[in-house]
Design an enzyme around this catalytic site. Structure first.
Site, PDB file in Angstrom:
ATOM      1  N   ARG A  81      33.962  65.695  33.269  1.00 23.14           N
ATOM      2  CA  ARG A  81      34.808  64.336  32.699  1.00 23.14           C
ATOM      3  C   ARG A  81      35.844  64.694  31.784  1.00 23.14           C
ATOM      4  O   ARG A  81      35.481  65.671  30.690  1.00 23.14           O
ATOM      5  CB  ARG A  81      33.413  63.517  31.989  1.00 23.14           C
ATOM      6  CG  ARG A  81      34.189  62.243  31.271  1.00 23.14           C
ATOM      7  CD  ARG A  81      33.101  61.231  31.079  1.00 23.14           C
ATOM      8  NE  ARG A  81      33.745  60.094  30.377  1.00 23.14           N
ATOM      9  CZ  ARG A  81      33.002  58.952  30.030  1.00 23.14           C
ATOM     10  NH1 ARG A  81      31.833  58.893  30.336  1.00 23.14           N
ATOM     11  NH2 ARG A  81      33.817  58.039  29.258  1.00 23.14           N
ATOM     12  N   ARG A  90      36.076  57.802  35.986  1.00 18.65           N
ATOM     13  CA  ARG A  90      35.547  59.097  35.187  1.00 18.65           C
ATOM     14  C   ARG A  90      34.544  59.702  36.367  1.00 18.65           C
ATOM     15  O   ARG A  90      34.057  58.940  37.432  1.00 18.65           O
ATOM     16  CB  ARG A  90      34.568  58.590  34.074  1.00 18.65           C
ATOM     17  CG  ARG A  90      33.542  57.571  34.668  1.00 18.65           C
ATOM     18  CD  ARG A  90      33.086  56.771  33.586  1.00 18.65           C
ATOM     19  NE  ARG A  90      34.338  55.751  33.000  1.00 18.65           N
ATOM     20  CZ  ARG A  90      34.071  54.894  31.876  1.00 18.65           C
ATOM     21  NH1 ARG A  90      32.993  55.121  31.269  1.00 18.65           N
ATOM     22  NH2 ARG A  90      35.257  54.430  31.514  1.00 18.65           N
ATOM     23  N   ASP A  93      29.523  59.149  33.881  1.00 23.91           N
ATOM     24  CA  ASP A  93      29.344  58.343  32.711  1.00 23.91           C
ATOM     25  C   ASP A  93      27.866  58.097  32.549  1.00 23.91           C
ATOM     26  O   ASP A  93      27.173  57.556  33.544  1.00 23.91           O
ATOM     27  CB  ASP A  93      29.936  57.001  32.868  1.00 23.91           C
ATOM     28  CG  ASP A  93      29.841  55.992  31.610  1.00 23.91           C
ATOM     29  OD1 ASP A  93      29.670  56.598  30.512  1.00 23.91           O
ATOM     30  OD2 ASP A  93      29.836  54.822  31.867  1.00 23.91           O
ATOM     31  N   ASP A  95      24.902  56.554  30.284  1.00 17.71           N
ATOM     32  CA  ASP A  95      24.640  55.732  28.843  1.00 17.71           C
ATOM     33  C   ASP A  95      23.093  55.598  28.895  1.00 17.71           C
ATOM     34  O   ASP A  95      22.248  55.396  29.673  1.00 17.71           O
ATOM     35  CB  ASP A  95      25.212  54.457  29.287  1.00 17.71           C
ATOM     36  CG  ASP A  95      26.672  54.174  29.233  1.00 17.71           C
ATOM     37  OD1 ASP A  95      27.307  55.167  28.477  1.00 17.71           O
ATOM     38  OD2 ASP A  95      27.312  53.746  30.030  1.00 17.71           O
TER      39      ASP A  95
END
Length: 154
Positions: A81, A90, A93, A95
């Protein structure tokens, strides 16, 4: 140990392989106790880019929230990334969607994820592994839920 829900997404390179690889890497940070199917989703925030592959995983981890965030960012970088622009393409990712029952509102980390309730690409996979999010998922507009399509290839 707290159970953290991790949202996973990719729309660059080989997104399916990127998401599967990320799920495997999460095992370095604790025990993956559940994972959702993979879903194809349209980009959120910035259109005109490739569709995403999204998933969610439940991680039993001893890492505190900030240490978990640092470890997730390290995995993103190691996957290739690079920073582009907000909501841009991307390779990976990761989260923190939830962390047990913790509520945290700091400049660098908000738990539960600040926009979780708005994002079908996160809620649909999360509700697959955590029934507490079924009502929130079902409250999304039907068109948004329908746009999150489970991939046949798992």
């Amino acid at each position: 140990m707290p159970l953290a829900a991790i949202g996973i997404g990719s729309n660059a390179g080989d997104p399916v392989a990127n998401v599967r690889g990320a799920i495997a890497r999460l095992a370095e940070l604790g025990t993956v106790v559940a994972r959702s199917p993979l879903y194809r989703t349209e980009p959120w925030g910035v259109h005109g880019q490739e569709p995403f592959v999204n998933a969610a995983a439940s991680l039993d981890t001893a890492l505190e929230p900030h240490a978990l965030l640092v470890a997730l960012k390290r995995i993103e970088v190691e996957a290739g990334r690079v920073t582009t622009f907000r909501w841009g393409p991307r390779v990976l990712d990761l989260d923190i969607l939830t962390y047990g029952e913790l509520r945290l509102d700091e400049p660098d980390l908000v738990i539960p994820h600040a926009r979780l309730h708005e994002r079908a690409f996160a809620l649909v996979p999360l509700a697959e592994i955590d029934p507490r999010f079924t009502e929130l998922r079902d409250a999304l507009p039907p068109g948004e839920r329908a746009a999150v399509v489970e991939l046949a290839t798992q």
